[in-house]
Every structure is written in structure tokens, then in C-alpha cells.
Design a protein around this motif. Structure first.
Motif, PDB file in Angstrom:
ATOM      1  N   HIS B  49       0.808  -1.199   0.073  1.00  0.00           N
ATOM      2  CA  HIS B  49      -0.041   0.038   0.057  1.00  0.00           C
ATOM      3  C   HIS B  49       0.871   1.200  -0.037  1.00  0.00           C
ATOM      4  O   HIS B  49       0.589   2.378  -0.742  1.00  0.00           O
ATOM      5  N   ARG B  52       2.397   1.843  -3.412  1.00  0.00           N
ATOM      6  CA  ARG B  52       1.423   2.497  -4.388  1.00  0.00           C
ATOM      7  C   ARG B  52       1.082   3.813  -4.245  1.00  0.00           C
ATOM      8  O   ARG B  52       1.124   4.432  -5.169  1.00  0.00           O
ATOM      9  N   SER B  53       0.979   4.289  -2.732  1.00  0.00           N
ATOM     10  CA  SER B  53       1.065   5.659  -2.500  1.00  0.00           C
ATOM     11  C   SER B  53       2.213   6.374  -2.868  1.00  0.00           C
ATOM     12  O   SER B  53       2.103   7.664  -3.513  1.00  0.00           O
ATOM     13  N   ARG B  56       2.240   7.300  -6.672  1.00  0.00           N
ATOM     14  CA  ARG B  56       1.311   8.110  -7.016  1.00  0.00           C
ATOM     15  C   ARG B  56       1.898   9.497  -6.881  1.00  0.00           C
ATOM     16  O   ARG B  56       1.819  10.474  -7.657  1.00  0.00           O
ATOM     17  N   TRP B 203      -6.007   4.338  -9.285  1.00  0.00           N
ATOM     18  CA  TRP B 203      -5.726   3.801  -8.039  1.00  0.00           C
ATOM     19  C   TRP B 203      -5.831   2.171  -8.219  1.00  0.00           C
ATOM     20  O   TRP B 203      -5.207   1.521  -7.580  1.00  0.00           O
ATOM     21  N   ARG B 204      -7.008   1.946  -8.853  1.00  0.00           N
ATOM     22  CA  ARG B 204      -7.211   0.478  -9.006  1.00  0.00           C
ATOM     23  C   ARG B 204      -7.606   0.424 -10.535  1.00  0.00           C
ATOM     24  O   ARG B 204      -8.282   1.378 -11.273  1.00  0.00           O
ATOM     25  N   ASP B 207     -11.047   2.153 -11.793  1.00  0.00           N
ATOM     26  CA  ASP B 207     -11.177   3.425 -11.442  1.00  0.00           C
ATOM     27  C   ASP B 207     -11.110   4.628 -12.556  1.00  0.00           C
ATOM     28  O   ASP B 207     -10.673   4.342 -13.548  1.00  0.00           O
ATOM     29  N   ILE B 373      -4.145  -3.419  -5.913  1.00  0.00           N
ATOM     30  CA  ILE B 373      -2.641  -2.894  -5.901  1.00  0.00           C
ATOM     31  C   ILE B 373      -1.644  -3.903  -5.880  1.00  0.00           C
ATOM     32  O   ILE B 373      -2.071  -5.149  -5.727  1.00  0.00           O
TER      33      ILE B 373
END
Ligand SMILES: Nc1ncnc2c1ncn2[C@@H]1O[C@H](COP(=O)(O)OP(=O)(O)OP(=O)(O)O)[C@@H](O)[C@H]1O
Ligand SMILES: [Mg+2]
Lengths: 229, 416
Positions: B49, B52-53, B56, B203-204, B207, B373
Motif C-alpha cells: 500500500h 502504491r501511495s 502516485r 488507483w485500481r 477507477d 494494488i
């Protein structure tokens, strides 16, 4: 004749000052090689305690003990383990087999601790099971055997490393009289083959079969009889 | 005891013991397995997670950018002479900031925005026009798809040229290539010299495109907005951005920049600089929440696994101590017993851990695919999960051996 067991003033105290129990109070005992000695005495007289010390399963509080000519009081834990492994074969009233190990493996265990290889262990275990009369049970579990058969396994295990001394604490105590007699016959046979046997029993008939009787009373040897020549 | 001294034989012996005591061994391994799976899974999900953050942030260029914007110097009352004489944020500020610390700054851009009516043959809309300068395009992750960038002379002169984001190109020139065509900005003709590649971040899967708004860009030289559209001869700008890839230099740079700009602006606070500390906190707190949650669940399941383990060991303690008594009675030394227990525990821990690691990976994959993710598995998580579980496994397995080693064989045989 040389002595396998020589004890002098052997004493065992359980517990501390206030509630100390004197299980043994100066045992003088000599057992010669090749003898079959029956150890008798009332309950609580200290038979099991004496057997444990003679088998090096426990240590005395005072006194000396020589096994096969070797004093054992000052030996380290590892050295005592070695003596139990090589010089003593112990047979318990309740068999004390490993429940999930096969009969053969139970017999092999003392040899494992002696550092004997797998194949040799197995061969010897089968020989011993043959000797005690249950060769066909080698790959069974103890739970699949009768009481008498289990005790035979225990005897085979006790014989594994050809010990100088065979100790048995009420080996027939948990068996019916017929099976008990068979197991006792086995001890007699082993004694004839040259094994020194020290056996605890309550049964006067069994005691009568021995070459000598030693009676304990309240932690002392009661009637030291002259040894049979 | 020579033959059993060899490690291979010892392992073989332990294997036999394990097979003989299958139920007990399986339970012991299960405790380890559950612990490892949950620690590995938990940490992996948290890492995934966080990664992934970070991705971005990186795509947005958010973390490494430091923005300076103009601000009103006076909060209330009439401005002092000094305040009204100030010139605001200018191109000069960007240049001086960059000069100040060339090592930290890797790119600088300026931006001056205006709203304007934009027309082509196909569309007529009021849009934001971004006057850009410096390294605006790379700094914001834009790339030229067709055509070219502004030339240096166009940037200096404020030439009537523009670049269109993917969405803007599609709106104003839906049928064909926009390059070489022109749009009207207010009433001036501006020639399209380049079209930008579409920016996409989801995000996924499934989306919406979180970057859709960035494709609406209509960019002209900042000098064009300042001089031709607003008639500002001081070349004031709406935003100066510095790119500082080494985030550890960020805070120091920000502090130095404030000092330089203040001196430049006659000690007036007529600019506003990003709150770096707050941004760092925000980014970290997000990852930390997950880390804490999963560390907690990892620790809880370790404790759980450990409890299961302890209970199994304690339940069979009497039996085990007696068994040890039997072994000692027939000639095993305390050392021998300790070694065999250790080997057995290590084997079980290894097996349990291997299965646990596998389960942890699957667990992480499953949760990550549910969150849509990509799963990330760090070697450090493997080591942590394995290390902790191995510690617990061996510790609890050795307890009965330790207990029995303090007894004489007779006491062990009589153990209640
Ligand atoms: N571990 C121990 N702790 C405390 N007291 C003990 C312990 N073992 C034996 N005793 C005590 O020592 C004495 C001798 O016990 P021991 O077991 O040797 O008797 P025994 O002759 O074998 O009896 P039995 O015929 O009933 O087996 C008893 O009073 C017993 O309560
Ligand atoms: Mg007794």
C-alpha cells in the motif's frame, strides 16, 4: 568372585529439614557377578529408592557405591548417562516404553545413544526380540501388545548394550500370575546365561527362585544372609 | 554418541521422532506457520500500500516539488508605501532560488495563469490558460507526443504559440492533427506547436483517471500571458516551483529560500511557500497507519501462535518430561536430549516457516488483488517473519527439555 555392586553406608534423604524422609539409612550391600538377588521388603521400605541409586537414576545423599568396580558418586551427569547406557539395564514395573515408537525402535534406542549405526541397531534389536520370544512384533507399537509382551520389549531394551547388571523393579507387578511367571522365567534364563540380576518383588514365591534374598526394612538391610557360594 | 554427533544423522533421527509424534509436531509447526504467515502477509500488504501511495506521489511529482506563490502582504488596513511598492513574485525569484542552491535544485518552473475564451473550428470554451516557463513540462510529468517544445526565443519573446494536453487537443481538434493549426485565445491567434501525451493514473483498475484534469492543459509561454494578455511589464508569476529530488535537502532549502526571497522582497511576506513539514507528516502518517495496524496484527498473531505453541507444549509437558526420563534412564545425557530437541524444533520451525511464508505470500497476493494494488514483498519482511517465528518455536520447544534437564532421571520418570 568379583562384585558388581558394592555399597557402603548408602543413605537417601528426601525433602528438607522439617519434613525430611529417610528412605535409606546406611545400606551395606554386595552383589557378585552372576548372582540372581531378590530384593524384598514391605511397602515404603526403600526398595525402589535403592534400585534407582544402584541403576544410577538417582544419587545417594551419603555413602559410597561402586558399580562394576567403579565408584560413581563423583561422576558427572554425562558420565552417569554413559554408565546407565552401557552397564545397567533397567526394567520398570510400568514398562516405560516410548508409546509412539515401534517395538524395534524402543529396543534400538539405547544403541542409538551408544552411537551404533542404524543397520547394526536393527539387526541387534531383532536378535533381542527373538531372545525374549516376540520376534514377530518388531514393527508394532507398544499399545498393540499385551502387558507381558510389553515387559518383554522392556527386557530386550535393557539387554541392548549387554549390561553388566540387570535391574528390575517389580517387573511382574502389573502382570497376571501366568504372564508374570513367564517373564520371571525369562529373567532366570538370562541369569543362567550369565547376566547378574537384581529384582524387587513382593511375591515370596518369586523370591524363593532367586539365588539370594535381601530384605529391606525401614531403609536398612534387615537380614544379611550369607551368600551362596 | 559419535554417530549421532553428525548433523545429517541427527536430522534423520529428528525426522523419525517427528513422524512418530505427528500430531504434536503438526500442532507445533502450525503455531509457527500461523505466526509467519500473518507477519509476512501483514507487512507485505502494508508495504504494498505504501509503495502504491509513493508511486502516485512520484507520478504527480508531488513530494519533490516546492511551490512558491504570491500572497497578500497586508492582511488589513491600508498598505504602507513599502508594501505597495513591492513587485510580487517574479521570474527573478525563480532564477535566484535556483542559483542559491544548484545542488539541491534539479529543475525550476514558473507558471502564470489566466482564464480566457478559447476557440477553434470545433469548439468554443472558456478555459484556463497556463503560461509556463523553465522546466514546467518535465516537472509536471508532461511529455511531447507530437510536435515540439517552445524554443528559447519563443519563451523570451512571449511568442503566440501553444501546447495542448491530450484532452484539450481532442476537444479543440477532434478530427485531425492539431499541429500547425491555430486557436483563438481571446482575439489573438495562437499556433499549436505540440500535443502532449495523455497522463493516466488509476488507483485500481476500473477507477477513473485521477490525472484527467491534467490533460486539459493549454500552455503558452508565461511571458505571453504576462505581456500580451495582462500587460505586466514586471513579469510577475503565479507560481514558482523548484524540483528537489533529494527530499532530505528539502527543508533546508525551503528555509534558505524564505530568507533570500524576503531580502528580495524588501522584507515583506508577500509570498507563500509550501509547508514541507506538514506534507511529510501527511505522507508518512498514511503509511504509518497501515504499518501499525499490520504490525499489531502481526504481533497479535505471533502471540497467538506462541500461545498455541506454549499450550501444546504445556499440555504434553508431563508426557514429555517422562519421556525424557525414559531416555535418560536408558543412557541419553542431558546434552544429548537438548540437542535432539533443538534439532527437532528447528526442523519443525523450518517446515512451519516455509509453509507459513508460502501462505503469507498468498495471503498478501489475495488481499492486494482485492485492493487492486500490486503486491510487494520485501526481503526484510521475510527475515523478520522467519526470525521471530523461529525464535518462538525453538524457545517453546526447548522448555520441557530444560525442565527435565534439571531433574534426575528418577525425578523425571516420576514427574507430575
Ligand atoms: N521422590 C520422593 N520424594 C519424597 N519421598 C520419597 C520419594 N521417593 C520415595 N520417597 C519415600 O521414601 C520411602 C521409600 O520409598 P520407596 O519408593 O523406595 O519404597 P518401596 O520399598 O519401593 O515401596 P513399594 O513397595 O510400595 O514400591 C517412602 O517413605 C517414600 O514415601
Ligand atoms: Mg517401589
Amino acid at each position: 568372585m568379583e562384585n558388581v555392586i558394592v555399597t557402603r553406608g548408602l543413605t537417601k534423604v528426601f525433602g528438607a529439614n522439617g519434613n525430611a524422609v529417610y528412605a535409606l539409612r546406611g545400606i551395606e550391600l554386595e552383589v557378585a557377578r552372576g548372582e540372581f538377588v531378590a530384593l524384598v521388603g514391605p511397602s515404603g521400605s526403600g526398595k525402589s529408592t535403592l534400585m534407582a541409586i544402584i541403576g544410577c537414576l538417582d544419587s545417594p545423599s551419603a555413602g559410597t557405591y561402586a558399580l562394576d568396580g567403579e565408584p560413581v558418586e563423583r561422576l558427572s551427569g554425562a558420565a552417569l548417562a554413559r554408565i546407565r547406557n552401557e552397564k545397567v539395564g533397567f526394567v520398570f514395573q510400568t514398562y516405560n516404553l516410548l508409546p509412539r515408537a515401534t517395538v524395534s525402535r524402543n529396543v534400538e534406542l539405547p544403541m542409538l545413544y551408544a552411537g551404533i549405526g542404524r543397520k547394526q541397531r536393527r539387526t541387534r534389536a531383532l536378535e533381542l526380540l527373538e531372545k525374549v520370544g516376540i520376534p514377530e512384533k518388531a514393527d508394532r507399537l507398544p499399545s498393540e501388545l499385551s502387558g507381558g509382551q510389553r515387559q518383554r520389549v522392556a527386557i530386550a531394551r535393557a539387554l541392548a548394550n549387554s549390561p553388566a547388571l540387570l535391574l528390575a523393579d517389580e517387573p511382574t507387578g502389573a502382570l497376571d500370575s501366568k504372564t508374570g511367571a513367564e517373564v520371571l522365567g525369562l529373567f532366570q534364563q538370562l541369569n543362567r546365561q550369565g547376566h547378574t540380576v537384581l529384582l524387587v518383588t513382593h511375591d515370596p514365591k518369586i523370591a524363593a527362585l532367586a539365588s539370594r534374598r535381601v530384605e529391606l526394612y525401614d531403609g536398612l538391610v534387615l537380614a544379611p544372609e550369607p551368600r551362596a557360594a | 554418541m559419535n554417530a549421532t554427533g553428525a548433523f545429517g544423522l541427527r536430522v534423520a533421527e529428528s525426522w523419525t521422532e517427528i513422524r512418530e509424534n505427528l500430531g504434536r509436531s503438526a500442532l507445533q509447526a502450525l503455531g509457527v506457520m500461523v505466526g509467519v504467515a500473518s507477519v509476512l502477509g501483514g507487512f507485505s500488504i502494508s508495504d504494498s500500500h505504501e509503495a502504491r501511495s509513493d508511486e502516485r506521489w512520484r507520478k504527480l511529482g508531488g513530494m519533490e516539488r516546492l511551490n512558491v506563490q504570491p500572497a497578500a502582504a497586508i492582511k488589513d488596513g491600508t498598505p504602507s508605501a513599502l508594501q505597495s511598492a513591492n513587485l510580487g513574485l517574479r521570474n527573478l525569484d525563480a532564477d535566484e532560488g535556483e542559483e542559491m542552491n544548484r545542488k539541491a535544485v534539479n529543475a525550476t518552473s514558473v507558471q502564470k495563469n489566466a482564464r480566457a475564451r478559447v476557440r477553434s473550428t470545433y469548439a468554443d470554451q472558456t478555459r484556463q490558460i497556463s503560461g509556463i516557463g523553465g522546466d514546467f513540462l518535465p516537472l509536471n510529468g508532461y511529455e511531447i507526443e507530437r510536435g515540439r517544445l517552445f524554443s528559447t526565443s519563443e519563451l523570451e519573446a512571449g511568442a503566440p504559440v501553444c501546447l495542448l494536453g491530450a484532452e484539450a487537443a481532442a476537444v479543440f481538434f477532434p478530427t485531425g492533427d492539431a499541429i500547425g493549426e491555430s486557436v483563438s485565445v481571446e482575439d489573438a491567434r495562437v499556433v499549436v506547436v505540440g500535443v502532449l501525451r495523455e497522463l493516466v493514473f488509476r488507483w485500481r483498475d476500473g477507477d477513473g483517471n485521477a490525472f484527467a484534469w491534467r490533460n486539459r492543459l493549454i500552455a503558452v509561454p508565461s511571458t505571453y500571458v504576462a505581456t500580451r494578455m495582462q500587460g505586466d511589464r514586471y513579469q510577475r508569476v503565479d507560481r514558482v516551483t523548484f524540483k528537489i529530488p533529494d527530499l532530505t535537502l528539502m527543508e533546508g532549502f525551503a528555509n534558505d529560500l524564505v530568507a533570500v526571497l524576503k531580502a528580495n522582497h524588501r522584507l515583506q511576506d508577500d509570498f507563500r511557500i509550501d509547508d514541507i513539514a506538514a506534507r511529510m507528516r501527511k505522507r508518512q502518517s498514511q503509511g504509518q497507519v497501515y504499518n501499525i495496524v499490520f504490525l499489531l496484527s502481526g504481533v497479535l498473531s505471533l502471540i497467538g501462535g506462541g500461545m498455541v505453541n506454549v499450550n501444546i507444549q504445556l499440555a504434553s509437558l508431563k508426557e514429555r518430561v517422562r519421556e525424557i526420563g525414559v531416555r535418560m534412564a536408558i543412557g541419553a545425557s542431558g546434552r544429548e536430549i537438548f540437542k535432539s530437541f533443538l534439532t527437532e524444533a528447528m526442523l519443525l520451525t523450518m517446515l512451519g516457516s516455509l509453509v507459513g511464508l508460502l501462505l503469507g505470500v498468498l495471503f498478501s497476493k489475495a488481499i492486494c488483488s482485492f485492493l487492486e494494488i500490486p503486491a510487494l514483498l520485501r526481503p526484510s519482511s521475510f527475515l523478520l517473519a522467519f526470525g521471530v517465528a523461529a525464535g518462538f518455536g525453538v524457545l517453546f520447544a526447548l522448555y520441557p527439555a530444560w525442565k527435565a534437564s534439571r531433574l534426575s532421571p528418577m525425578e523425571a520418570l516420576r514427574y507430575e
